[in-house]
Design a protein around this motif. Structure first.
Motif, PDB file in Angstrom:
ATOM      1  N   ASN A  88      -7.032  -7.811   0.576  1.00 32.77           N
ATOM      2  CA  ASN A  88      -6.838  -6.535  -0.107  1.00 32.77           C
ATOM      3  C   ASN A  88      -7.263  -5.361   0.768  1.00 32.77           C
ATOM      4  O   ASN A  88      -6.818  -4.234   0.564  1.00 32.77           O
ATOM      5  CB  ASN A  88      -7.488  -6.504  -1.503  1.00 32.77           C
ATOM      6  N   THR A 191      -5.582  -2.922  -5.086  1.00 35.39           N
ATOM      7  CA  THR A 191      -6.729  -3.487  -4.377  1.00 35.39           C
ATOM      8  C   THR A 191      -7.703  -4.200  -5.299  1.00 35.39           C
ATOM      9  O   THR A 191      -8.096  -5.342  -5.043  1.00 35.39           O
ATOM     10  CB  THR A 191      -7.473  -2.372  -3.618  1.00 35.39           C
ATOM     11  N   LEU A 195      -5.292  -7.931  -6.252  1.00 36.70           N
ATOM     12  CA  LEU A 195      -5.622  -8.683  -5.045  1.00 36.70           C
ATOM     13  C   LEU A 195      -7.108  -9.018  -4.904  1.00 36.70           C
ATOM     14  O   LEU A 195      -7.515  -9.560  -3.880  1.00 36.70           O
ATOM     15  CB  LEU A 195      -5.153  -7.910  -3.805  1.00 36.70           C
ATOM     16  N   SER A 196      -7.921  -8.701  -5.897  1.00 38.75           N
ATOM     17  CA  SER A 196      -9.323  -9.106  -5.846  1.00 38.75           C
ATOM     18  C   SER A 196      -9.452 -10.509  -6.426  1.00 38.75           C
ATOM     19  O   SER A 196      -8.783 -10.860  -7.391  1.00 38.75           O
ATOM     20  CB  SER A 196     -10.196  -8.120  -6.623  1.00 38.75           C
TER      21      SER A 196
END
Length: 225
Positions: A88, A191, A195-196
């Motif tokens: 990310n 982010t 995508l964490s």
């Protein structure tokens, strides 16, 4: 893929130097020169955060995010991969930021397109220079110094478009709207949500994490958790 996500900021520093070389070799107008310099500073900014002195992954995952998570009643995660991980980081710093900063260079007459990253420069200065300093009671955080040339470039750009009457009210409104949408998509959604991953297969390398301790030992700081 793995090599690039580990070294994107090293590659980015080279990209920044190439951008500066293009600025010298290619004939550009004033607004294009400012936007090109702003992109080059972006590359330096990312290198300052992750490469030298570095430490941003630990700073974010061990200091800033736990503070935010505690206020929201949520748990933090493994500090080598949550909430930031290598993937990310590449998304927000390369896939999102590079086009955001680079495309306006080729379309200098679309003032709103150039104003958006110019305004984001000032947002970054507020985040690093005010928000992070107050939150951590530290005189330095990864990325702070490279925000200073952004301040100069942003003021220069705004003075140029204002003095030459290049920006209409609509340009400012569209630029602000575009900036808000980009920030939401690039940061909270892209982010920190999509995508964490607490179980990410792309944790930061030990040497990336250790950079945090190297500079905190050298300055008066209370940012250690």
């Amino acid at each position: 893929m793995r090599w690039y996500v580990r070294h994107f900021y090293d590659v980015g520093l080279a990209v920044g130097f190439i951008a500066l070389a293009c600025g010298v070799l290619v004939s550009l107008d004033t607004l294009q020169q400012i936007l090109l310099l702003s992109f080059a500073v972006l590359c330096v900014h990312e290198f300052e955060e992750y490469g030298w002195p570095g430490g941003f992954p630990s700073y974010m995952n061990r200091v800033m995010f736990p503070k935010i998570a505690a206020r929201l009643g949520k748990e933090s995660g493994p500090s080598d991969r949550y909430i930031l991980n290598q993937v990310n980081s590449v998304f927000v710093n390369v896939l999102a930021a590079y086009p955001f900063y680079a495309v306006p260079i080729f379309f200098p007459d679309l003032i709103w397109l150039g104003l958006a990253p110019i305004l984001f420069n000032l947002v970054e200065l507020l985040i690093h220079g005010v928000g992070a300093v107050v939150a951590t009671k530290s005189p330095y955080n990864p990325g702070l110094l490279s925000c200073l040339p952004w301040l100069v470039l942003s003021v220069w750009y705004i003075v140029e478009v204002t003095r030459n009457d290049l920006a209409s009210g609509a340009d400012w409104a569209i630029a602000v709207g575009y900036l808000i949408v980009w920030i939401v998509v690039a940061l909270p959604v892209g982010t920190f949500v999509l995508l964490s991953d607490r179980n990410s297969r792309y944790p930061f390398a030990p040497e990336e994490l250790s950079r945090f301790e190297k500079y905190t030992r050298r300055i008066h700081t209370v940012i250690h958790p």
